[in-house]
Motif scaffolding. Sequence first.
Motif, short mmCIF file in Angstrom:
data_model
loop_
_atom_site.label_atom_id
_atom_site.label_comp_id
_atom_site.label_asym_id
_atom_site.label_seq_id
_atom_site.Cartn_x
_atom_site.Cartn_y
_atom_site.Cartn_z
N ARG A 135 0.84 -1.21 0.00
CA ARG A 135 0.00 0.00 0.00
C ARG A 135 0.88 1.26 0.00
O ARG A 135 0.62 2.21 -0.76
N ALA A 136 1.92 1.25 0.81
CA ALA A 136 2.80 2.43 0.86
C ALA A 136 3.43 2.70 -0.51
O ALA A 136 3.51 3.85 -0.95
N THR A 137 3.84 1.64 -1.21
CA THR A 137 4.46 1.82 -2.53
C THR A 137 3.44 2.38 -3.51
O THR A 137 3.76 3.25 -4.33
N ASP A 138 2.21 1.90 -3.43
CA ASP A 138 1.20 2.39 -4.37
C ASP A 138 0.85 3.85 -4.11
O ASP A 138 0.74 4.65 -5.04
N ILE A 139 0.70 4.21 -2.83
CA ILE A 139 0.39 5.62 -2.53
C ILE A 139 1.58 6.50 -2.93
O ILE A 139 1.40 7.58 -3.50
N TYR A 140 2.78 6.01 -2.71
CA TYR A 140 3.99 6.75 -3.12
C TYR A 140 4.00 6.96 -4.64
O TYR A 140 4.29 8.04 -5.14
N THR A 141 3.64 5.91 -5.38
CA THR A 141 3.62 6.01 -6.84
C THR A 141 2.59 7.05 -7.28
O THR A 141 2.83 7.83 -8.20
N LYS A 142 1.47 7.06 -6.59
CA LYS A 142 0.42 8.02 -6.93
C LYS A 142 0.87 9.44 -6.59
O LYS A 142 0.65 10.37 -7.36
N GLN A 143 1.52 9.61 -5.45
CA GLN A 143 1.96 10.97 -5.08
C GLN A 143 2.98 11.50 -6.09
O GLN A 143 3.02 12.69 -6.38
N CYS A 144 3.78 10.59 -6.65
CA CYS A 144 4.78 11.00 -7.66
C CYS A 144 4.11 11.40 -8.98
O CYS A 144 4.72 12.08 -9.81
N SER A 145 2.86 10.98 -9.19
CA SER A 145 2.17 11.22 -10.47
C SER A 145 1.29 12.47 -10.43
O SER A 145 0.57 12.73 -11.39
N VAL A 146 1.36 13.22 -9.35
CA VAL A 146 0.54 14.44 -9.27
C VAL A 146 1.06 15.45 -10.30
O VAL A 146 2.27 15.65 -10.44
N GLY A 147 0.14 16.05 -11.04
CA GLY A 147 0.51 17.00 -12.08
C GLY A 147 0.73 18.40 -11.52
O GLY A 147 -0.08 18.89 -10.74
N VAL A 148 1.84 19.02 -11.92
CA VAL A 148 2.14 20.38 -11.46
C VAL A 148 2.76 21.18 -12.60
O VAL A 148 3.44 20.63 -13.47
N ASN A 149 2.51 22.49 -12.59
CA ASN A 149 3.22 23.36 -13.52
C ASN A 149 4.28 24.14 -12.72
O ASN A 149 4.37 24.01 -11.49
N ALA A 150 5.06 24.93 -13.44
CA ALA A 150 6.16 25.64 -12.77
C ALA A 150 5.63 26.58 -11.69
O ALA A 150 6.24 26.71 -10.62
N LYS A 151 4.50 27.19 -11.95
CA LYS A 151 3.96 28.12 -10.94
C LYS A 151 3.56 27.37 -9.66
O LYS A 151 3.85 27.82 -8.56
N ASP A 152 2.88 26.23 -9.81
CA ASP A 152 2.52 25.43 -8.61
C ASP A 152 3.76 25.14 -7.78
O ASP A 152 3.77 25.31 -6.56
#
Length: 336
Positions: free
Chosen positions: A210-227
């Motif tokens: 579960r920790a690995t999956d949540i970690y993988t999801k957190q790494c996939s959050v979309g951000v732009n330079a301003k964020d």
Amino acid sequence: MNVRTIGAMVGFALMTAAASFAQIPDEAAINKALAAAHAKYKGLQEGKNADYIPALAKVDSNVFGLALVTVDGKVHTLGDIKTEVSIQSISKVFTMAKVMEESGTDAIRDNMGVDATGQVFNSIVAVEQYKGAEMNPLVNPGAIASTSMVKGANYDEIWNKIIGYYNDFAGRDLTVLQDVYESEAATNQRNQAIAHLMYAYGHIKEEPVRATDIYTKQCSVGVNAKDLAVMAATLANGGKNPVTGKQVLKSEYVPEVLAVMATAGLYDDSGKWLYRTGLPAKSGVGGGIIAVSPGKFGIAVVSPPLDAAGNSVRAQNAIADVSNALGGNPYAVTPK
Ligand code: GLN
């Protein structure tokens, strides 16, 4: 209270405010520095997109976005600032901050350590060397352990807490880039192995999958330079988001967050980076880098091609130039 007393108090308050913002570079200088860096590095073709996560190889290599946010909340941007990339390892900073907020800074130091490993970010040798201690939360073993330390009764509760925390740092609702998440989830066997080793050595207490999956999801959050720049500026401003005014992280924990970023934020090239800029920073294989000039500004650049150490080539150059032009290095002091 007479008028003179009130006048004196207002005057004092203004002086205090002016003194605390005295170091912030002015807007013209910021815009000039951003424009110079953009022009200088736009055509630079060094480096290559990460491809060990298949979805990252497909991202447009020409994306180049710059943003600088001062601690008084002024936002400066240039280039591709609408394009979102996955946050990747930059997320590790904010999950670590969440753990500090919930469990205190000792919890991080005592569970996975705060030293550089001298190895690549997904090194298994590094885990083996000290049985998962003497790591730090910005390499994968320590980062997956951080995610496992976020409190919550189940997957959704933990995930909502993490994304909610990132939203507070960014000042808007971020979303997962589903294609990146699926692509990494299908190919993250190495991170699963790392998590199981950390579990075997007792640094992950339960549910390594579960920790690995949540970690993988957190790494996939979309951000732009301003964020990313607003997130960095929140750290530059003692944990208070300078755009929304929300205190996101207790001020007392910010020095520890920045210390880990300075030690290990650019993987195995953290020393070179600190030597060049003096700035606590964090990179991600999506091509983003954030850097923090404490008390002055947060800066972020997004550009996917990476060097051999896994750090964006254009982002490193652009941030170094802009910060050096604006006096961002916290170690550089004019003698009194
Ligand atoms: N999700 C990536 C991984 O675990 C993050 C790595 C990075 O940005 N360095 O491999």
